[in-house]
Design an enzyme around this catalytic site. Structure first.
Site, PDB file in Angstrom:
ATOM      1  N   LYS A 109      44.052  31.541  35.534  1.00 40.95           N
ATOM      2  CA  LYS A 109      44.254  32.870  35.732  1.00 40.95           C
ATOM      3  C   LYS A 109      44.410  33.518  37.009  1.00 40.95           C
ATOM      4  CE  LYS A 109      40.470  33.606  33.194  1.00 40.95           C
ATOM      5  NZ  LYS A 109      40.934  34.385  32.197  1.00 40.95           N
ATOM      6  N   ARG A 110      44.707  34.717  37.503  1.00 39.43           N
ATOM      7  CA  ARG A 110      44.708  35.145  38.725  1.00 39.43           C
ATOM      8  C   ARG A 110      43.346  34.931  39.176  1.00 39.43           C
ATOM      9  NH1 ARG A 110      49.589  37.651  40.897  1.00 39.43           N
ATOM     10  NH2 ARG A 110      47.973  37.940  42.814  1.00 39.43           N
ATOM     11  N   THR A 114      44.865  37.162  27.958  1.00 40.30           N
ATOM     12  CA  THR A 114      45.809  36.712  26.841  1.00 40.30           C
ATOM     13  C   THR A 114      45.594  35.151  26.912  1.00 40.30           C
ATOM     14  OG1 THR A 114      47.712  37.110  28.521  1.00 40.30           O
ATOM     15  CG2 THR A 114      47.541  38.389  26.701  1.00 40.30           C
ATOM     16  N   HIS A 118      46.559  49.039  31.332  1.00 35.09           N
ATOM     17  CA  HIS A 118      46.054  47.696  31.379  1.00 35.09           C
ATOM     18  C   HIS A 118      44.869  47.427  32.292  1.00 35.09           C
ATOM     19  CE1 HIS A 118      49.869  45.853  29.465  1.00 35.09           C
ATOM     20  NE2 HIS A 118      50.306  47.022  30.121  1.00 35.09           N
ATOM     21  N   LYS A 121      45.778  32.154  24.174  1.00 30.70           N
ATOM     22  CA  LYS A 121      46.691  30.986  24.240  1.00 30.70           C
ATOM     23  C   LYS A 121      45.794  29.688  24.199  1.00 30.70           C
ATOM     24  CE  LYS A 121      49.708  33.615  27.296  1.00 30.70           C
ATOM     25  NZ  LYS A 121      49.892  33.989  28.605  1.00 30.70           N
ATOM     26  N   LYS A 135      37.069  38.183  37.489  1.00 32.81           N
ATOM     27  CA  LYS A 135      37.075  37.147  36.611  1.00 32.81           C
ATOM     28  C   LYS A 135      36.365  35.957  36.775  1.00 32.81           C
ATOM     29  CE  LYS A 135      42.237  37.945  36.116  1.00 32.81           C
ATOM     30  NZ  LYS A 135      42.575  38.267  34.857  1.00 32.81           N
TER      31      LYS A 135
END
Ligand code: 26W
Length: 819
Positions: free
Chosen positions: A557-558, A665, A366, A669, A563
């Site tokens: 998100k985290r 992911t 991952h 969504k 990110k």
């Protein structure tokens, strides 16, 4: 015995009066409360027990069916299952939602409100844990005999509070009132060994045999949680292990006469399953973490082998009967553990044991980030699991010998692929172990798999060319569309019928509707209602007013440097500066929403949270931008928060440094909920672009290859700073305390990481194209018909991202259990 047909009071789950009778019965006999003096929580528990009852018979039927069919079983081993709340999902999956809504109305209660009292099962960090939960839903929906195995943590993910703009972590005691969904199984108890030492003793037949003795033991006790598939026909099982002290402690007390000490040690060993590690950023090499890993692996393998019924068959049949999927390397000690069981406990010869092991296991990677790859010091491994270390050495020796024969003279290769990293103190590289011990290794999106094969695991891709496969992640449409977005679900069902819930590709039929003005109006009305609902939640909980007519621009998100929440903020600040300079004519009013937790020790990520909140405060107080720009940080982002936010998103921020987000992911969504993505060519964004079409997505920034090239030529952070005045201004404002007048150099570390420490995540390099792309977003939003059309096409072409498709691919390409 055979189960009589009429053992249960609910003979017809559509019959309101029998549901009501069951509910009141539960309240009185299971909760022990008089209906005239109950609290909301009592009703929730009563209801959960009734629903669990409905699941239980189907669950037993499913188990019986698997047993009789003697079907190949799939075991999904994961340290994390980020399940969320179960009530609404279970009711919708078994098709009794509306009926129970009526029953509750009858006793003066609101189902949605009651559902809020459920504590969520947050037994995971983020993407990897949520993926495991989506896959369980799909396994059950596809009627596959798929079983989850994990850890029954007392404390899951911490809850996040924001104080003075800073993240404060609080322990979340989710089991405080008990978990109504689980069945404790005090009789399903296995011994798990630690420490001790290994002795060699000759067997009766003269062969060498190893015994692991004088160990310190912990018991693993099972808790079972039913996992209902859609339609309610199949209910699978998630088995979570809790640590219990072994009886040895009582003996110790007896022998030493030190009762208090013995109880203290008992508590110590039960601490093993106490808490989830809230860190998905860096591998820390903590002893307790390795113990957790082996603990749940050992118990799970004992359980799996017990169900395999070895008395009736040969171990060589194991790979035909059982597939074990390793969710990242966290459970990869299962590989030497199965070897140990076969070799030491059943005297299977090495070569046979190895062939069985490799054919049974497969491993999902991952992340490519080097700091997140698991390594354990040889010293720690030897101390806790001495026999496993021996076996790992032997696996490594045989593997390296073979590699040496196949690729003679390449000493560098041997060092690079060895399970043992000899540099910086000897360490066990768990990813190498997982690759060598599995028949398939999969990446979670096309780019991620390609990078896996060409970068971190390129040597292995050469050695095992057929081992690496790509299976792009998916999300369950049950929770993320049917449950989370009732309004859109209803519109879709009215338009194309209900089949999409289990066959998401049917959403494609909506594509034609994108050209019909009336459908667009209805679609827009749904989105608008969802936005208003979110605005009312934010008003109620955070006391912040947001304009439901503004563009909802969302990054949830985290918190991670890769990110790039910081890049998003640089856009926000630039936008703020433009507005103040009077350049508001081409800008649409926006609400920029952030949400996410930072690992407790991840200082940079925590500082970004503080910066978001400081920027939010300054912008919020500036009347010149009132109604044009607002920034909101939603605290304690979790599965329930995600379900509230996803339906209201219009612009989905997926802006990671290309090559760093394995898949994502949340991106899926949001697309399936009718948001348009602004993103880099990273992870599954690439597949989203491919499916929805490049006209219906905003792509910006450097590609992974371009970044690679740029880095090789030498990355000049200052050039970006000096070449772009707006960027320079935004950075200067942050670093000179514009947003933190009380502490001017509060954010200096963030700016230093960009300008002085090489900008590892290429934020500066992508700034310009991100800003330009955001300008296009505004232009499109002004044309609301075209925006809506594109949003509808996002929904219509997101069907492929169903976790049903992903699980089918695993079944066909990895587990050999085709559907
Ligand atoms: C050992 C510390 C640790 C713990 C967890 C390191 C790394 C992790 C996980 C692998 C982090 C994770 O959740 N990765 C995410 O997995 C998702 C599901 O495949 C992907 O969609 C995300 O891109 C990836 O970041």
């Amino acid at each position: 015995m055979t189960v009589p047909e009429d053992i249960y009071e609910i003979t017809n789950p559509k019959d309101i009066s029998s549901l009501k009778r069951a509910l009141v019965n539960r309240l009185i006999y299971s909760i022990g409360k008089d209906p005239v003096e109950t609290q909301e929580r009592d009703w929730f528990f009563a209801l959960a027990y009734v629903v669990r009852d409905l699941l239980t018979l189907r669950w037993m039927e499913s188990m019986r069916r698997y047993y009789l069919q003697d079907a190949k079983r799939v075991y999904y081993l994961s340290m994390e299952f980020l399940i969320g709340r179960a009530l609404g999902n279970s009711l919708l999956n078994i098709g009794c939602y509306d009926e129970f809504k009526l029953v509750l109305e009858d006793v003066g209660l609101d189902l949605e409100e009651l559902a809020e009292t459920e504590e969520e099962a947050a037994l995971g960090n983020g993407g990897l844990g949520r993926l495991a939960a989506c896959y369980l839903d799909s396994l059950a929906t596809l009627r596959l005999p798929g079983f989850g195995y994990g850890i029954h943590y007392d404390y899951g993910m911490f809850s996040q509070r924001i104080e003075d703009g800073y993240q404060i972590e609080h322990p979340e005691n989710w089991l405080r009132y008990g978990n109504p969904w689980e069945f404790p199984r005090p009789d399903v108890l296995y011994r798990v060994q630690f420490r001790g030492h290994v002795v060699e003793c000759p067997n009766a037949d003269g062969k060498r045999r190893y015994r692991w003795i004088d160990t310190e033991d912990v018991m693993a006790m099972a808790y079972d949680i039913p996992v209902p598939g859609y339609g309610g026909e199949t209910v699978n099982n998630l088995r979570l292990w809790a640590a219990k002290a072994s009886r040895d402690f009582e003996l110790k007390y007896f022998n030493e006469g030190n009762y208090i000490k013995a109880v203290e040690e008992k508590t110590q060993s039960e601490n093993l399953s106490k808490v989830l590690y809230p860190d998905d950023t860096t591998q820390m090499g903590r002893e307790l973490r390795l113990k957790q890993e082996y603990f749940f692996v050992s118990a799970s393998l004992q359980d799996i082998l017990k169900k395999f019924r070895i008395d009736q068959r040969d171990f060589s049949d194991l790979p035909q009967e059982v597939a074990i999927q390793l969710n990242d390397t966290h459970p990869s000690v299962a590989i030497p553990e199965l070897m140990r069981i076969l070799l030491d406990e059943h005297q299977v010869p090495w070569d046979d044991a190895w062939a069985i092991t490799v054919r049974t296991f497969s491993y999902t990677n991952h992340t490519l980030l080097p700091e997140a790859l698991e390594v354990w010091s040889v010293r720690l491994f030897e101390e806790l699991l001495p026999r496993h270390l021996q076996i790992i050495y032997e696996i490594n020796h045989r593997f390296l010998t073979e590699v040496g024969e196949r690729f003679p003279g390449d000493m560098g290769l041997i060092q690079r692929v060895s399970i043992i990293d000899e540099e910086r103190g000897k360490r066990v590289r768990m990813a190498h172990l997982a690759i060598i011990g599995s028949h398939k290794v999969n990446g979670v999106a096309a780019l991620h798999t390609r990078l896996m094969r060409t970068t971190i695991f390129r040597d292995f891709a050469r050695i095992f060319p057929d081992r690496f496969v790509s299976i792009t992640n998916g999300i369950t449409p049950r929770r993320w569309l049917n449950q989370a977005n009732r309004g859109l679900a209803k519109l879709i069902t009215e338009t194309i019928g209900p089949g999409w819930v289990t066959d998401l590709e049917r959403l494609r039929q909506l594509a034609a509707m994108a050209d019909e003005a009336e459908f667009r109006a209805r679609f827009r009305a749904v989105k608008s209602a969802n936005k208003q609902h979110l605005a009312s939640l934010i008003a109620k909980r955070l006391n912040i007013g947001i304009d439901p007519a503004s563009l909802f621009d969302v990054q949830i998100k985290r918190m991670h440097e890769y990110k790039r929440q910081l890049l998003n903020l640089l856009h926000v600040i630039t936008r703020y500066n433009r507005l103040r300079a009077g350049l508001s004519q081409d800008m649409v009013p926006r609400t920029v929403i952030f949400g996410g937790k930072a690992a407790p020790g991840y200082h940079a990520a925590k500082l970004v949270i503080k910066l978001i909140n400081d920027v939010s405060k300054v912008i919020g107080r500036d009347s010149t931008v009132a109604g044009l720009l607002k920034v909101v940080f939603v605290p304690d982002y979790n599965v329930s928060r995600a379900m509230e936010i996803m339906p209201a998103v219009e612009l989905s921020e997926q802006i990671s440094t290309a090559g760093m987000e394995a898949s994502g992911t949340g991106n899926m969504k949001m697309a399936v909920n009718g948001a348009i993505t602004i993103g880099t060519l990273d992870g599954a964004n690439i597949e989203i672009r491919e499916k929805v079409g490049e006209k219906n997505i905003f792509i910006f920034g450097h590609t992974a290859e371009q970044l690679d090239e740029m880095r090789r030529g030498g990355y000049d952070a200052w050039r970006f700073y000096y070449d772009n005045e707006e960027l320079k201004l935004a950075l200067d404002m942050i670093s000179t305390g514009y947003f933190s007048p009380d502490e001017q150099d509060r954010f200096k570390p963030l700016i230093d990481s960009l300008l002085r420490e090489g900008d590892r995540f290429a934020i500066l390099a992508d700034y310009e194209s991100y800003i330009a792309c955001q300008e296009e977003v505004d232009r499109l939003y002004l044309d609301s018909e075209t925006w809506t059309r594109k949003a509808i096409l996002n929904v219509a072409h997101s069907g492929w991202f169903s976790s049903d498709r992903a699980v089918r691919e695993y079944a066909e390409r990895i587990w050999n259990t085709p559907i």
